[in-house]
Structure formats: structure tokens, C-alpha cells
Motif scaffolding. Structure first.
Motif, PDB file in Angstrom:
ATOM      1  N   ALA A  29     -26.591 -63.588  29.247  1.00  0.00           N
ATOM      2  CA  ALA A  29     -25.642 -64.355  30.054  1.00  0.00           C
ATOM      3  C   ALA A  29     -24.262 -64.231  29.427  1.00  0.00           C
ATOM      4  O   ALA A  29     -24.125 -64.152  28.204  1.00  0.00           O
ATOM      5  N   SER A  30     -23.229 -64.208  30.262  1.00  0.00           N
ATOM      6  CA  SER A  30     -21.876 -63.980  29.753  1.00  0.00           C
ATOM      7  C   SER A  30     -21.264 -65.218  29.122  1.00  0.00           C
ATOM      8  O   SER A  30     -20.224 -65.132  28.483  1.00  0.00           O
ATOM      9  N   GLY A  31     -21.892 -66.380  29.254  1.00  0.00           N
ATOM     10  CA  GLY A  31     -21.376 -67.597  28.649  1.00  0.00           C
ATOM     11  C   GLY A  31     -22.027 -68.830  29.228  1.00  0.00           C
ATOM     12  O   GLY A  31     -22.933 -68.741  30.061  1.00  0.00           O
ATOM     13  N   TYR A  32     -21.567 -69.975  28.768  1.00  0.00           N
ATOM     14  CA  TYR A  32     -22.098 -71.252  29.233  1.00  0.00           C
ATOM     15  C   TYR A  32     -21.079 -72.344  28.953  1.00  0.00           C
ATOM     16  O   TYR A  32     -20.149 -72.160  28.174  1.00  0.00           O
ATOM     17  N   THR A  33     -21.271 -73.483  29.593  1.00  0.00           N
ATOM     18  CA  THR A  33     -20.465 -74.673  29.360  1.00  0.00           C
ATOM     19  C   THR A  33     -21.415 -75.772  28.910  1.00  0.00           C
ATOM     20  O   THR A  33     -22.507 -75.905  29.465  1.00  0.00           O
ATOM     21  N   VAL A  34     -20.994 -76.559  27.921  1.00  0.00           N
ATOM     22  CA  VAL A  34     -21.807 -77.674  27.447  1.00  0.00           C
ATOM     23  C   VAL A  34     -20.991 -78.951  27.554  1.00  0.00           C
ATOM     24  O   VAL A  34     -19.832 -78.994  27.146  1.00  0.00           O
ATOM     25  N   LEU A  35     -21.613 -79.987  28.110  1.00  0.00           N
ATOM     26  CA  LEU A  35     -20.982 -81.298  28.241  1.00  0.00           C
ATOM     27  C   LEU A  35     -21.904 -82.357  27.637  1.00  0.00           C
ATOM     28  O   LEU A  35     -23.122 -82.270  27.793  1.00  0.00           O
ATOM     29  N   GLU A  36     -21.315 -83.351  26.969  1.00  0.00           N
ATOM     30  CA  GLU A  36     -22.121 -84.492  26.550  1.00  0.00           C
ATOM     31  C   GLU A  36     -22.335 -85.352  27.774  1.00  0.00           C
ATOM     32  O   GLU A  36     -21.444 -85.520  28.599  1.00  0.00           O
TER      33      GLU A  36
END
Length: 112
Positions: A29-36
Motif C-alpha cells: 500500500a502506498s500509505g495510510y492515515t492514523v487517527l486517535e
């Protein structure tokens, strides 16, 4: 031009952040976003991001855009098999379109 994609959403315990990030990265995968994040589910109320003494009660949400369902399912199958018998977690998949993301597929393109 919009590119079709699958949006994989993984909600789980913050303690798994590095392990899940590694699975996503190794999948291609080219990337990801992480949120609390926080909320209430079958395992009771989880942290809503308020400061606390320990991160063991905090939740995170990963959002991963993948070029196809196969990659999304590969990632989700690995995560569920490795962690969800011992940790709280939820995974779901949505159809998406990438409107402005020249780096979404990388320099070699998506094949889409």
C-alpha cells in the motif's frame, strides 16, 4: 481524472499501531492515515482521545486506500488473524475514488 480505489478502515487498540503499520507497509500500500479515536462497542467504552496515564485504553483508526479489493482483503485477513482474537478490533471496506492523489499509485501507475 478520478481513480477507483478501496478504502480499508481498521479500528483497534493503540498498542497495535506499529504492528499494523508494518503489515500495511509490507503489503505494498502506498500509505495510510492514523487517527486517535474512541467510542463504545461490544468491549465497552474506549478512550475518546482525552489525556490519560496509559495508552493501553486508547483506540486508533487506520484509513488505507488500496488500488483493489485483493490488497485490502490481504491486509485485513492478516490483521484479523494475528490480533483480533486477543484485541478489540473492527475492519470495514468502502468504495472510493482518488481525485487528487498523484502519488497514490506510485510512479509505475496503478494499472487501473
Amino acid at each position: 481524472m478520478a481513480k477507483p480505489a478501496k478504502k480499508l478502515v481498521i479500528i483497534t487498540e493503540k498498542i497495535l499501531l506499529k504492528k499494523i503499520a508494518k503489515i500495511i507497509e509490507e503489503s505494498g500500500a502506498s500509505g495510510y492515515t492514523v487517527l486517535e479515536t474512541g467510542g463504545k462497542g461490544s468491549r465497552n467504552v474506549r478512550s475518546s482521545g482525552q489525556p490519560n496515564v496509559s495508552d493501553t485504553t486508547a483506540n486508533i483508526k487506520f484509513e488505507v486506500l488500496t488500488p483493489d479489493r485483493i490488497m485490502a482483503q490481504t491486509i485485513s485477513n492478516q490483521i484479523a488473524a494475528k490480533f483480533f482474537s486477543d484485541y478489540a478490533g473492527m475492519i470495514y471496506l468502502c468504495d472510493a475514488e482518488v481525485l487528487y492523489g498523484e502519488s497514490f499509485c506510485g510512479p509505475e501507475g496503478c494499472g487501473i
